[in-house]
Motif scaffolding. Structure first.
Motif, mmCIF file in Angstrom:
data_model
loop_
_atom_site.group_PDB
_atom_site.id
_atom_site.type_symbol
_atom_site.label_atom_id
_atom_site.label_comp_id
_atom_site.label_asym_id
_atom_site.label_seq_id
_atom_site.Cartn_x
_atom_site.Cartn_y
_atom_site.Cartn_z
ATOM 1 N N LEU A 114 0.852 -1.201 0.000
ATOM 2 C CA LEU A 114 0.000 0.000 0.000
ATOM 3 C C LEU A 114 0.881 1.242 0.000
ATOM 4 C CD1 LEU A 114 -3.125 -0.315 2.330
ATOM 5 C CD2 LEU A 114 -3.062 0.015 -0.138
ATOM 6 N N PHE A 117 0.590 4.429 2.471
ATOM 7 C CA PHE A 117 -0.125 4.152 3.726
ATOM 8 C C PHE A 117 0.537 4.982 4.828
ATOM 9 C CE2 PHE A 117 -1.260 1.431 7.443
ATOM 10 C CZ PHE A 117 -2.632 1.529 7.310
ATOM 11 N N ALA A 121 -0.174 5.403 10.857
ATOM 12 C CA ALA A 121 -1.279 4.440 10.942
ATOM 13 C C ALA A 121 -0.727 3.103 11.415
ATOM 14 C CB ALA A 121 -1.968 4.286 9.591
ATOM 15 N N GLU A 123 -2.319 0.242 11.834
ATOM 16 C CA GLU A 123 -2.889 -0.970 11.253
ATOM 17 C C GLU A 123 -4.000 -0.607 10.267
ATOM 18 O OE1 GLU A 123 -4.234 -2.932 14.802
ATOM 19 O OE2 GLU A 123 -6.047 -1.718 14.948
ATOM 20 N N LEU A 124 -4.410 -1.619 9.501
ATOM 21 C CA LEU A 124 -5.517 -1.456 8.549
ATOM 22 C C LEU A 124 -6.592 -2.481 8.877
ATOM 23 C CD1 LEU A 124 -6.627 -0.140 5.911
ATOM 24 C CD2 LEU A 124 -5.543 -2.051 4.685
ATOM 25 N N GLY A 158 0.612 -2.095 10.086
ATOM 26 C CA GLY A 158 1.084 -1.048 9.190
ATOM 27 C C GLY A 158 2.429 -1.335 8.544
ATOM 28 N N LEU A 161 2.364 -3.319 5.374
ATOM 29 C CA LEU A 161 1.795 -2.643 4.206
ATOM 30 C C LEU A 161 2.741 -1.614 3.608
ATOM 31 C CD1 LEU A 161 -1.742 -2.054 5.736
ATOM 32 C CD2 LEU A 161 -1.059 -3.903 4.199
ATOM 33 N N ARG A 162 3.706 -1.126 4.414
ATOM 34 C CA ARG A 162 4.602 -0.057 3.967
ATOM 35 C C ARG A 162 5.967 -0.543 3.485
ATOM 36 N NH1 ARG A 162 2.068 2.912 8.504
ATOM 37 N NH2 ARG A 162 3.469 1.795 9.930
#
Length: 237
Positions: A114, A117, A121, A123-124, A158, A161-162
């Motif tokens: 992502l 992101f 943040a 978490e998603l 997070g 995702l990063r």
């Protein structure tokens, strides 16, 4: 009698733990397959450091499970499990007898799941199903299954995702591979791969690949568990 050539390790995509494979495991066990499912670091709701877990930790956990089995495995990755599994393929291709991607596929160097992101943040969470259905097909999922998904889903950490993927070993592309195509037909996916589509470009680099269509939504372990188990068992034997 054991009918499989290699042990099977199952890894589900985002928001999911080993529990997501329960029905598939039942069918595999009925056929005497040696199969185990893994909950990745960051997806155990009891883990107090859950939101800090990284792709490296997830790849290390997969490697630990595979190594303990003592022989090359058939590794099954669904959806977003492709990021940590691509790391494992890059670092330890000799541990994988065959790679099976379930409505998923390998990821190329430098990929980020992502991009953008937010750094702050943690978490998603699992999105609303109306939004999720715009990104991935929910075909074949009953209200009961969706309710279980919602109740048991764990927010994705997070850092996972990063983190950009660092890949450097071309041997990852030589591991025999089966693509189980569910929400996108195999012919269409390969056309996208050959055209350089960023989501599928790495697939075009595979040297030993078979393509199997299993038409359903993006979560075949719930919509077609018996059929998916049969496909997995066949690839392992």
């Amino acid at each position: 009698m054991n009918t499989t050539k290699s042990p099977i390790v199952l890894i589900a995509g985002h928001w999911l733990g080993a529990w997501a494979w329960d029905e598939v495991l039942e069918h595999l066990a009925a056929g005497n397959a040696r199969a185990t499912a893994l909950t990745l670091p960051g997806l155990d709701p009891e883990d107090s450091a859950r939101t800090a877990r990284t792709l490296d930790e997830q790849a290390a956990a997969i490697t630990d499970v595979v190594t303990r089995l003592g022989e090359p495995v058939t590794l099954v990755a669904h959806s977003g499990a492709n990021f940590p599994v691509s790391l494992v393929l890059d670092r330890h291709p000799q541990l994988i007898h065959r790679m099976v991607w379930a409505d998923s596929g390998p990821v190329g160097p430098g990929s980020v799941f992502l991009p953008g992101f937010p750094e702050d943040a943690a978490e998603l969470p699992l999105p609303a199903f109306g939004d999720l259905g715009q990104q991935a097909s929910l075909d074949g999922l009953s209200d009961e299954v969706l309710g279980r998904f919602r109740n048991r889903a764990v927010p994705e950490p997070g850092p996972v995702l990063r983190q950009p993927l660092e890949l450097e070993n071309d041997a990852r592309r030589q591991v025999p591979t089966t693509l189980v195509c569910c929400s996108i037909p195999g012919a269409q996916m390969m056309e996208l791969a050959r055209s350089g589509h960023p989501m599928f470009a790495e697939t075009a680099e595979l040297t030993d690949v078979e393509i199997l269509d299993l038409p359903t939504g993006h979560w075949p372990m719930w919509s077609r568990p018996r059929d998916l188990a049969e496909v997995i068992a066949a690839t392992a034997s």
